[in-house]
Design a protein around this motif. Structure first.
Motif, PDB file in Angstrom:
ATOM      1  N   MET A  72     -46.064  69.877 -73.362  1.00 51.37           N
ATOM      2  CA  MET A  72     -45.644  68.606 -73.964  1.00 51.37           C
ATOM      3  C   MET A  72     -44.144  68.557 -74.183  1.00 51.37           C
ATOM      4  O   MET A  72     -43.502  69.594 -74.354  1.00 51.37           O
ATOM      5  N   LYS A  73     -43.645  67.327 -74.208  1.00 54.12           N
ATOM      6  CA  LYS A  73     -42.230  67.121 -74.561  1.00 54.12           C
ATOM      7  C   LYS A  73     -42.129  66.134 -75.725  1.00 54.12           C
ATOM      8  O   LYS A  73     -41.743  66.490 -76.815  1.00 54.12           O
ATOM      9  N   CYS A  74     -42.511  64.834 -75.461  1.00 53.65           N
ATOM     10  CA  CYS A  74     -42.283  63.810 -76.492  1.00 53.65           C
ATOM     11  C   CYS A  74     -43.393  63.810 -77.549  1.00 53.65           C
ATOM     12  O   CYS A  74     -43.132  63.534 -78.708  1.00 53.65           O
ATOM     13  N   ALA A  75     -44.631  64.059 -77.160  1.00 51.11           N
ATOM     14  CA  ALA A  75     -45.814  64.056 -78.029  1.00 51.11           C
ATOM     15  C   ALA A  75     -46.213  62.666 -78.516  1.00 51.11           C
ATOM     16  O   ALA A  75     -47.099  62.545 -79.354  1.00 51.11           O
ATOM     17  N   VAL A  76     -45.563  61.623 -77.996  1.00 46.46           N
ATOM     18  CA  VAL A  76     -45.906  60.267 -78.445  1.00 46.46           C
ATOM     19  C   VAL A  76     -46.296  59.353 -77.265  1.00 46.46           C
ATOM     20  O   VAL A  76     -46.241  58.135 -77.371  1.00 46.46           O
ATOM     21  N   VAL A  89     -52.544  63.895 -73.018  1.00 46.54           N
ATOM     22  CA  VAL A  89     -53.188  64.786 -74.000  1.00 46.54           C
ATOM     23  C   VAL A  89     -52.597  64.576 -75.399  1.00 46.54           C
ATOM     24  O   VAL A  89     -53.298  64.644 -76.396  1.00 46.54           O
ATOM     25  N   CYS A  90     -51.287  64.271 -75.474  1.00 49.37           N
ATOM     26  CA  CYS A  90     -50.648  64.132 -76.794  1.00 49.37           C
ATOM     27  C   CYS A  90     -51.153  62.913 -77.555  1.00 49.37           C
ATOM     28  O   CYS A  90     -51.235  62.930 -78.775  1.00 49.37           O
ATOM     29  N   ARG A  91     -51.505  61.852 -76.827  1.00 46.51           N
ATOM     30  CA  ARG A  91     -51.881  60.585 -77.460  1.00 46.51           C
ATOM     31  C   ARG A  91     -53.393  60.370 -77.423  1.00 46.51           C
ATOM     32  O   ARG A  91     -54.010  60.023 -78.414  1.00 46.51           O
ATOM     33  N   LEU A 123     -44.869  58.956 -74.220  1.00 48.45           N
ATOM     34  CA  LEU A 123     -43.780  58.300 -73.493  1.00 48.45           C
ATOM     35  C   LEU A 123     -43.394  59.014 -72.205  1.00 48.45           C
ATOM     36  O   LEU A 123     -43.147  58.379 -71.185  1.00 48.45           O
ATOM     37  N   CYS A 124     -43.354  60.326 -72.219  1.00 48.00           N
ATOM     38  CA  CYS A 124     -42.723  61.047 -71.109  1.00 48.00           C
ATOM     39  C   CYS A 124     -43.691  61.388 -69.968  1.00 48.00           C
ATOM     40  O   CYS A 124     -43.263  61.635 -68.851  1.00 48.00           O
ATOM     41  N   GLY A 125     -44.965  61.412 -70.239  1.00 49.21           N
ATOM     42  CA  GLY A 125     -45.948  61.721 -69.199  1.00 49.21           C
ATOM     43  C   GLY A 125     -46.099  63.200 -68.900  1.00 49.21           C
ATOM     44  O   GLY A 125     -46.844  63.602 -68.009  1.00 49.21           O
ATOM     45  N   HIS A 126     -45.410  64.024 -69.647  1.00 50.00           N
ATOM     46  CA  HIS A 126     -45.442  65.467 -69.417  1.00 50.00           C
ATOM     47  C   HIS A 126     -46.845  66.070 -69.516  1.00 50.00           C
ATOM     48  O   HIS A 126     -47.171  67.023 -68.821  1.00 50.00           O
ATOM     49  N   CYS A 127     -47.635  65.502 -70.428  1.00 49.17           N
ATOM     50  CA  CYS A 127     -48.932  66.110 -70.755  1.00 49.17           C
ATOM     51  C   CYS A 127     -50.080  65.419 -70.054  1.00 49.17           C
ATOM     52  O   CYS A 127     -51.220  65.491 -70.494  1.00 49.17           O
ATOM     53  N   GLN A 128     -49.766  64.736 -68.937  1.00 46.09           N
ATOM     54  CA  GLN A 128     -50.777  63.925 -68.282  1.00 46.09           C
ATOM     55  C   GLN A 128     -51.965  64.742 -67.789  1.00 46.09           C
ATOM     56  O   GLN A 128     -51.808  65.825 -67.226  1.00 46.09           O
TER      57      GLN A 128
END
Ligand SMILES: Cc1cc2nc3c(=O)[nH]c(=O)nc-3n(C[C@H](O)[C@H](O)[C@H](O)COP(=O)(O)OP(=O)(O)OC[C@H]3O[C@@H](n4cnc5c(N)ncnc54)[C@H](O)[C@@H]3O)c2cc1C
Ligand code: FES
Lengths: 152, 287
Positions: free
Chosen positions: B249-253, B266-268, B255-260
């Motif tokens: 993860m990066k933003c955790a909100v 996954v973050c949201r 926005l960034c799509g890192h955790c897709q």
């Protein structure tokens, strides 16, 4: 004998087995008990029986040069031993009762003979043993993967 | 796709992109490479969270990573607890922080365990290794409101007897008569008297009514896959099974799509997903 036949008939491992087959199987069965610490069998010995646990717990152990490892523990309603199914019919590990354990001991030669004589019975037995073997194989794979060892 | 597991999840009370400063109040070693940090917000305003949620923790000058909250959500201000395995740069730096050190905290983020949905049902809590940490807030909540649940089974698998997390607490829970606790290890020497075998072997041994059971599962992804399959075999539906997923993860909100993960973040939408909504996503490799 009647008591044993009832135990066999009511045991989940034999669920759905025809009445006649239950009778045949019961002819190969006997009630046994093991005190805590007592061995059911040792690695390398002839696998001339297998056990269906009714109560208690059993550890399957293997000795490495410097230590003894428990590879699995088994409890109520579980099966101890599959080596009786395939030649050369020798145990691949030790089995030790961890606490007072009651089991049904199945005479393997007797059961193999009855399965040879009646392949329908043989097939019913295979249908019951195959899932146990698959489950153990999958469990062993998970153990080998060592999933908790590193983050995965 | 809405994959929210529980509606009651808490949201950050402050700007979610700005870390607030917390201080390490207590640091405790749980295992050779696992440490638990009790944090206290420097501004004195406690961080409210729901079981299963995570925070983004920053070691200033080193970096930021997602870590689940492992404390008691009912303990006002005292529940800000994180259990960290030292696997690399940031987790290692976090694990080494002594009392009084500053930590940046953003959160809480993500969905939570189905504490409310599970009421009136039997509960199976299936944990593997460090997966017991994100589940601990759920265990606290269930035990604190014990009468709202049917049978409760906590099934825990660890690598070996020396790697059983929260051992003292497990022993306390075992002494309670209103929870079935089973522990198994994958590898042991013969002087270990407990169970040996993978955690899934505990499922057929546990007592619960599969039609009226909510199951929560947390651990390494392979363990969760096998765990879900074993629960399904025992008669628990995918719509009653919840799993917690991990992705970088990066933003955790969101926005960034890192955790897709497929079409989900996954973050949201997670980390806690209902298994019928997760479907085949579980086998999707990290991007
Ligand atoms: C929602 C969520 C909750 C989490 N909760 C916890 C928790 O409660 N406790 C905890 O210890 N960890 C938790 N993690 C995992 C934690 O975030 C990672 O271990 C951490 O990001 C690693 O960063 P690092 O800088 O220490 O490691 P790096 O230096 O970045 O990496 C070191 C090594 O670890 C591996 N690695 C990094 N991240 C992961 C990962 N997520 N999974 C598997 N391997 C990884 C890398 O591939 C590399 O080999 C959670 C992750 C998520 C997404
Ligand atoms: S971490 Fe940025 S979208 Fe999830």
């Amino acid at each position: 004998m009647e008591g044993l036949e009832r135990i066999v008939r009511e045991h989940p491992f034999f669920a759905g087995l025809k009445e006649g087959f239950c009778q045949l199987i019961s002819g190969c069965a006997k009630n046994v008990r093991f005190e805590a610490g007592q061995y059911l069998f040792h690695e390398g010995q002839a696998a001339d029986q297998f056990y269906i646990l009714r109560s208690g717990r059993v550890a399957l152990e293997m000795s490495a040069p410097t230590r003894s490892l428990t590879i699995q523990t088994l409890g109520e309603d579980e099966i101890v031993g599959a080596s009786w199914l395939v030649a050369p019919y020798r145990w691949g590990f030790d089995a030790k009762a961890l606490e007072l354990t009651r089991a049904i001991s199945m005479d393997a030669a007797c059961l193999r003979g009855k399965c040879e004589d009646d392949h329908d019975l043989g097939y019913e037995m295979m249908k019951r043993f195959a899932p146990v073997l698959i489950q153990r194989l999958q469990a062993t794979r998970l153990q080998i993967l060592d999933v908790y060892g590193t983050r995965s | 796709m809405a994959l929210v597991a529980e509606k009651g999840a808490a949201v950050p009370a402050h700007d979610p992109m700005l870390p607030r400063v917390a201080r390490v109040r207590k640091r405790q070693r749980d295992l050779a490479d696992v440490w638990t940090l009790n944090l206290e917000m420097e501004d004195g305003e406690p961080l409210k969270f729901a079981p299963g949620q995570f925070n983004m923790l920053t070691v200033f000058g080193v970096g930021e990573i997602p870590i689940s909250i492992s404390g008691d959500p009912a303990q006002d201000g005292g529940g800000l607890v994180h259990t960290i395995r030292d696997v690399g740069t940031v987790s290692g730096a976090l694990a080494r922080l002594g009392p009084g050190s500053a930590v940046g905290v953003r959160g809480p983020f993500g969905t939570s365990w189905p504490v409310e949905e599970a009421k009136g049902n039997d509960v199976v809590i299936l944990a593997g290794g460090l997966g017991l940490a994100p589940l601990r807030p759920m265990i606290y909540s269930v035990l604190a409101n014990r009468k709202h649940y049917g049978k409760v089974a906590l099934l825990y698998g660890a690598r070996g007897p020396g790697e059983i997390l929260f051992r003292a607490e497990l022993e306390q829970w075992r002494r309670r008569l209103d929870i079935e606790l089973q522990v198994t290890v994958d590898h042991a020497e013969t002087d270990w008297y407990g169970s040996v075998g993978v955690v899934t072997t505990l499922i057929p041994r546990a007592t619960f009514d599969p039609q009226n059971t909510v199951a929560v599962v947390c651990g390494p992804e392979i363990m969760m896959r096998f765990g879900a399959a074993a629960l399904r075999k025992a008669g628990v539906g995918d719509q009653s099974m919840y799993l917690s997923m991990e992705r970088s993860m990066k933003c955790a909100v969101g926005l960034c799509g890192h955790c897709q993960l497929g079409s989900a973040f996954v973050c949201r939408d997670g980390p806690v997903f209902r298994n019928d909504q997760l479907g085949s996503l579980m086998t999707v490799k990290e991007l």
